[in-house]
Scaffold this motif. Sequence first.
Motif, PDB file in Angstrom:
ATOM      1  N   ARG A 125       0.824  -1.214   0.000  1.00 33.31           N
ATOM      2  CA  ARG A 125       0.000   0.000   0.000  1.00 33.31           C
ATOM      3  C   ARG A 125       0.858   1.264   0.000  1.00 33.31           C
ATOM      4  O   ARG A 125       0.549   2.252  -0.667  1.00 33.31           O
ATOM      5  CB  ARG A 125      -0.936  -0.015   1.202  1.00 33.31           C
ATOM      6  CG  ARG A 125      -2.112  -0.970   1.067  1.00 33.31           C
ATOM      7  CD  ARG A 125      -3.191  -0.692   2.101  1.00 33.31           C
ATOM      8  NE  ARG A 125      -4.421  -1.405   1.778  1.00 33.31           N
ATOM      9  CZ  ARG A 125      -4.725  -2.623   2.228  1.00 33.31           C
ATOM     10  NH1 ARG A 125      -3.869  -3.236   3.030  1.00 33.31           N
ATOM     11  NH2 ARG A 125      -5.862  -3.197   1.883  1.00 33.31           N
ATOM     12  N   LEU A 128       2.145   1.805  -3.565  1.00 37.28           N
ATOM     13  CA  LEU A 128       1.078   2.264  -4.451  1.00 37.28           C
ATOM     14  C   LEU A 128       0.745   3.726  -4.191  1.00 37.28           C
ATOM     15  O   LEU A 128       0.608   4.528  -5.122  1.00 37.28           O
ATOM     16  CB  LEU A 128      -0.155   1.382  -4.266  1.00 37.28           C
ATOM     17  CG  LEU A 128      -0.028  -0.067  -4.774  1.00 37.28           C
ATOM     18  CD1 LEU A 128      -1.200  -0.906  -4.282  1.00 37.28           C
ATOM     19  CD2 LEU A 128       0.073  -0.117  -6.293  1.00 37.28           C
ATOM     20  N   TRP A 170      -4.133  -4.387  -5.363  1.00 39.60           N
ATOM     21  CA  TRP A 170      -3.950  -3.621  -6.603  1.00 39.60           C
ATOM     22  C   TRP A 170      -5.221  -3.639  -7.459  1.00 39.60           C
ATOM     23  O   TRP A 170      -5.629  -2.611  -8.017  1.00 39.60           O
ATOM     24  CB  TRP A 170      -2.774  -4.244  -7.366  1.00 39.60           C
ATOM     25  CG  TRP A 170      -2.619  -3.857  -8.792  1.00 39.60           C
ATOM     26  CD1 TRP A 170      -2.085  -2.699  -9.287  1.00 39.60           C
ATOM     27  CD2 TRP A 170      -2.981  -4.644  -9.942  1.00 39.60           C
ATOM     28  NE1 TRP A 170      -2.091  -2.719 -10.658  1.00 39.60           N
ATOM     29  CE2 TRP A 170      -2.628  -3.902 -11.086  1.00 39.60           C
ATOM     30  CE3 TRP A 170      -3.542  -5.909 -10.108  1.00 39.60           C
ATOM     31  CZ2 TRP A 170      -2.843  -4.379 -12.379  1.00 39.60           C
ATOM     32  CZ3 TRP A 170      -3.754  -6.382 -11.389  1.00 39.60           C
ATOM     33  CH2 TRP A 170      -3.410  -5.624 -12.504  1.00 39.60           C
ATOM     34  N   TRP A 175      -6.148   0.345  -8.378  1.00 42.53           N
ATOM     35  CA  TRP A 175      -4.820   0.625  -8.927  1.00 42.53           C
ATOM     36  C   TRP A 175      -4.566  -0.048 -10.275  1.00 42.53           C
ATOM     37  O   TRP A 175      -3.531   0.188 -10.889  1.00 42.53           O
ATOM     38  CB  TRP A 175      -3.743   0.177  -7.938  1.00 42.53           C
ATOM     39  CG  TRP A 175      -3.821   0.889  -6.627  1.00 42.53           C
ATOM     40  CD1 TRP A 175      -4.377   0.434  -5.471  1.00 42.53           C
ATOM     41  CD2 TRP A 175      -3.346   2.210  -6.337  1.00 42.53           C
ATOM     42  NE1 TRP A 175      -4.273   1.378  -4.471  1.00 42.53           N
ATOM     43  CE2 TRP A 175      -3.652   2.482  -4.983  1.00 42.53           C
ATOM     44  CE3 TRP A 175      -2.698   3.198  -7.093  1.00 42.53           C
ATOM     45  CZ2 TRP A 175      -3.320   3.685  -4.369  1.00 42.53           C
ATOM     46  CZ3 TRP A 175      -2.382   4.388  -6.496  1.00 42.53           C
ATOM     47  CH2 TRP A 175      -2.684   4.640  -5.145  1.00 42.53           C
ATOM     48  N   VAL A 179      -1.115   1.263 -12.329  1.00 44.76           N
ATOM     49  CA  VAL A 179       0.168   0.598 -12.067  1.00 44.76           C
ATOM     50  C   VAL A 179       0.239  -0.676 -12.896  1.00 44.76           C
ATOM     51  O   VAL A 179      -0.692  -1.494 -12.883  1.00 44.76           O
ATOM     52  CB  VAL A 179       0.320   0.266 -10.567  1.00 44.76           C
ATOM     53  CG1 VAL A 179       1.648  -0.444 -10.303  1.00 44.76           C
ATOM     54  CG2 VAL A 179       0.214   1.531  -9.718  1.00 44.76           C
TER      55      VAL A 179
END
Length: 311
Positions: A125, A128, A170, A175, A179
């Motif tokens: 986390r 990210l 993710w 995300w 990412v």
Amino acid sequence: MRPQQADSLPLADQRPADRGARWRMPYAARPRFIQLETVTKCNAECPFCPQHEIRRDPARMPDATWQKIVDDTRGWGITYRPFLTNEPFVDKRQPAITRYIKQNDPTARVEYNTNGELMTEQLGRDLLEAGVDILRFSIDGFSAGTYEPSRVGIPYAKVLERTTRFLEIWDKEGWRDKVFTEVRMIEVPENRHEIAAYRAYWEPRCTEVLVTQLYQWPWTGQKREDVVLKPCLKILDEMFFYSDGDATVCCWDVHGRAVIGNANRESVREIWEGHAAACIRDVLDDGRRDLLHLCSRCNAYQDYDFAKFVR
């Protein structure tokens, strides 16, 4: 700096087949990728990797060194890789390093390759939220019996659990479109039978699955006659920095055989445009790896067709 010649090379009088033309390689005006050895340690002892031979001092790159390298190159559109021949997350500073790289530089990207064992939920986390762009997980098998002999010291069950959990975060916490994630395997005879199951498990969970081939590090068994008399793709647009600030031309240069400058004493631009780097590029444009200490035991890109670069 005069390129260091390997001693008594029998290839010294040989020439590449198209020696008369030379090659003109497309060297970038400034680097596009920078790797930083922020620590020299790894949590694994993989038999194919010479990481355990590293004896550099300091073992941890000072903050002032990596910050200077980043500051020297802000706005260049660099992809920074804060690892070299090590496991990046042995260094607890990585979220802070990512934040520093990304601050006030919309052109910067941050990429990590990890074996996954140290990827806790909190670390995942933090990375990210700090702005990491690319995370690659190297997992060379789909069972403990296949994986653990090649990644000595790392329990497969922990890698599987932590990588899977990170990818769940993710995916479910927004995300996936921000990412890039990759799970990769080095294909060897011992794990070839697991490739189909590996893909079936990981492909729905990450951006991409990659099955790649094992490469050979320079100076790990090659003889002088094995050297490939060709240019090199590795030095076109990449820079590599050791923990002490020394810059080398190649990520496979574990023992500092091709150092071209030091970031504590020179700017990154001065090193990239410097005489030492120019000498090495000129020798490689002649296909004369045999004249360079590091490259004289390297067979990388031996099957690559460099014909489009002939001058």
